[in-house]
Design a protein around this motif. Structure first.
Motif: not given
Length: 153
Positions: A127-132, A71-76, A61-69
């Protein structure tokens, strides 16, 4: 568990997948203890599952989910997965309190949850996240407390 897309080669995804494997294994031990009506062992194994589950879900939740969240495609989807984390914690607490009949439900919900992460969210993150963004996920995940007992010191 997922093995087709290569996402396990990403450090944090590999860690989460390894933790998923361990959670499934310990839950199997818990189911067997419930089936044999070994109450003391059930309590100890619920505690073992919780010691694995809570740091794992916190780190997700504090790492991957926080960064993906972001992107509105992933929020829900992320919100649903976080809600499932809470539901799994609640089921474990009820099993520990004596509602051992819930162990099959816990197992089914855990497996379903893991399936959605391993075969949906994790591959999509490639496919969504980049290096940074992966660097940020790593930093946030490393700072998550408590640290998973499966993580090397």
């Amino acid at each position: 568990m997922c093995s087709y897309c290569g996402c396990r080669s990403i450090g944090v995804i590999g860690r989460f997948s390894t933790e998923h494997d361990e959670l499934i294994n310990v839950t199997g031990l818990l189911r067997r203890a419930v089936g044999a009506d070994r109450r003391d062992e059930v309590v100890a194994l619920v505690d073992d599952v919780a010691r694995l589950l809570r740091p794992h879900t916190d780190a997700e939740e504090v790492g991957l989910f926080a960064v993906l969240r972001r992107d509105e495609d992933f929020t829900g989807h992320i919100d649903t997965l976080c809600g499932e984390h809470v539901g799994l914690d609640d089921l474990l607490a009820r099993i520990r309190a004596g509602e051992s009949h819930l162990v099959d439900r816990f197992d089914a919900e855990l497996r379903s949850h893991i399936q959605r992460e391993e075969n949906g969210l994790f591959p999509a993150s490639l496919t969504t996240l980049g290096g940074a963004e992966w660097d940020e996920v790593d930093e946030l995940t490393a700072a998550a407390v408590p640290v998973s007992p499966l993580r090397s010191a």
